[in-house]
Design a protein around this motif. Structure first.
Motif, PDB file in Angstrom:
ATOM      1  N   LYS A  80       0.905  -1.387  -0.086  1.00 52.00           N
ATOM      2  CA  LYS A  80      -0.032   0.301  -0.070  1.00 52.00           C
ATOM      3  C   LYS A  80       0.854   1.335   0.027  1.00 52.00           C
ATOM      4  CE  LYS A  80      -4.084   1.227   0.427  1.00 52.00           C
ATOM      5  NZ  LYS A  80      -5.151   1.194  -1.099  1.00 52.00           N
ATOM      6  N   GLU A  83       1.907   2.244  -3.469  1.00 56.89           N
ATOM      7  CA  GLU A  83       1.236   2.989  -4.478  1.00 56.89           C
ATOM      8  C   GLU A  83       1.506   4.441  -4.607  1.00 56.89           C
ATOM      9  OE1 GLU A  83      -2.678   1.690  -3.223  1.00 56.89           O
ATOM     10  OE2 GLU A  83      -2.403  -0.170  -3.923  1.00 56.89           O
ATOM     11  N   TYR A  84       1.862   5.005  -3.480  1.00 53.47           N
ATOM     12  CA  TYR A  84       2.125   6.240  -3.489  1.00 53.47           C
ATOM     13  C   TYR A  84       3.450   6.652  -3.908  1.00 53.47           C
ATOM     14  CZ  TYR A  84       2.317  11.151  -1.410  1.00 53.47           C
ATOM     15  OH  TYR A  84       2.420  12.615  -1.342  1.00 53.47           O
ATOM     16  N   ARG A  85       3.684   7.399  -4.941  1.00 51.37           N
ATOM     17  CA  ARG A  85       4.943   7.691  -5.628  1.00 51.37           C
ATOM     18  C   ARG A  85       5.110   9.185  -6.223  1.00 51.37           C
ATOM     19  NH1 ARG A  85       7.054   4.072 -10.380  1.00 51.37           N
ATOM     20  NH2 ARG A  85       6.007   5.669 -11.528  1.00 51.37           N
ATOM     21  N   ASN A  96       5.577   3.986 -14.711  1.00 48.52           N
ATOM     22  CA  ASN A  96       5.354   2.765 -13.825  1.00 48.52           C
ATOM     23  C   ASN A  96       5.864   1.590 -14.844  1.00 48.52           C
ATOM     24  OD1 ASN A  96       4.805   1.214 -11.858  1.00 48.52           O
ATOM     25  ND2 ASN A  96       2.630   1.096 -12.265  1.00 48.52           N
ATOM     26  N   THR A  99       4.621  -4.222 -11.715  1.00 47.26           N
ATOM     27  CA  THR A  99       3.208  -4.608 -11.881  1.00 47.26           C
ATOM     28  C   THR A  99       2.399  -4.057 -10.988  1.00 47.26           C
ATOM     29  OG1 THR A  99       4.000  -6.450 -10.222  1.00 47.26           O
ATOM     30  CG2 THR A  99       4.475  -6.756 -12.498  1.00 47.26           C
ATOM     31  N   GLY A 100       2.682  -3.336  -9.952  1.00 46.80           N
ATOM     32  CA  GLY A 100       1.746  -2.820  -8.953  1.00 46.80           C
ATOM     33  C   GLY A 100       1.181  -1.493  -9.365  1.00 46.80           C
ATOM     34  N   TYR A 101       0.037  -1.098  -8.623  1.00 39.81           N
ATOM     35  CA  TYR A 101      -0.689  -0.190  -8.803  1.00 39.81           C
ATOM     36  C   TYR A 101      -0.066   1.214  -8.361  1.00 39.81           C
ATOM     37  CZ  TYR A 101      -4.538   3.350  -8.597  1.00 39.81           C
ATOM     38  OH  TYR A 101      -5.363   4.329  -8.925  1.00 39.81           O
ATOM     39  N   VAL A 102      -0.098   2.235  -8.843  1.00 39.12           N
ATOM     40  CA  VAL A 102       0.640   3.526  -8.683  1.00 39.12           C
ATOM     41  C   VAL A 102      -0.315   4.614  -8.689  1.00 39.12           C
ATOM     42  CG1 VAL A 102       2.338   5.292  -9.310  1.00 39.12           C
ATOM     43  CG2 VAL A 102       3.047   2.727  -9.378  1.00 39.12           C
ATOM     44  N   LEU A 103      -0.450   5.311  -7.664  1.00 40.86           N
ATOM     45  CA  LEU A 103      -1.520   6.404  -7.641  1.00 40.86           C
ATOM     46  C   LEU A 103      -1.160   7.702  -8.390  1.00 40.86           C
ATOM     47  CD1 LEU A 103      -2.054   6.641  -3.666  1.00 40.86           C
ATOM     48  CD2 LEU A 103      -3.881   5.508  -5.512  1.00 40.86           C
ATOM     49  N   PRO A 104      -2.295   8.282  -9.031  1.00 39.27           N
ATOM     50  CA  PRO A 104      -2.013   9.372 -10.032  1.00 39.27           C
ATOM     51  C   PRO A 104      -1.134  10.557  -9.147  1.00 39.27           C
ATOM     52  CG  PRO A 104      -4.240   9.238  -9.621  1.00 39.27           C
ATOM     53  CD  PRO A 104      -3.719   7.949  -8.964  1.00 39.27           C
TER      54      PRO A 104
END
Length: 115
Positions: A80, A83-85, A96, A99-104
């Motif tokens: 979790k 995700e914050y980048r 990105n 394979t993980g989700y990255v917040l906009p």
């Protein structure tokens, strides 16, 4: 316990350095996006920084404390947080490649270059 000022992060969580870098990037972006230099706009910059960072820092601080007591499965607790980048707004954004989700990205994007 080590202290990442102004955020308390236990060393077992491994999030102190990451949060320090994210703080720097978000604050730099907020300053970069200032349209004028007045006491009100400076206050506004720190309010925006607080709005973007505090909820995440609060959650990560709590997660860091919990993770210090749990030895197994640490990596799953970081998913979790990864995700914050935030990225520096005036440089091209890094795509990105994982394979993980990255917040906009929050806030306005890069401004056009002046020539």
């Amino acid at each position: 316990m080590s202290i990442d000022i102004p955020h308390q992060m236990l060393t077992g969580g491994g999030l102190g350095a990451v949060n320090a870098m994210q703080d720097s990037v978000v604050l730099a972006n907020c300053i970069y996006n200032m349209t004028q230099v007045t006491p009100q706009s400076i206050t506004s910059v720190f309010e925006e920084y607080y709005r973007q960072r505090y909820p995440r820092l609060d959650a990560q601080s709590k997660r860091s404390q919990l993770m210090s007591f749990i030895m197994g499965g640490k990596a799953r607790g970081h998913v979790k947080a990864f995700e914050y980048r935030p990225q520096v707004a005036w440089l091209p954004l890094i795509p990105n490649r994982g394979t993980g989700y990255v917040l906009p990205q929050e806030g306005p994007g890069p401004l056009p270059m002046l020539t």
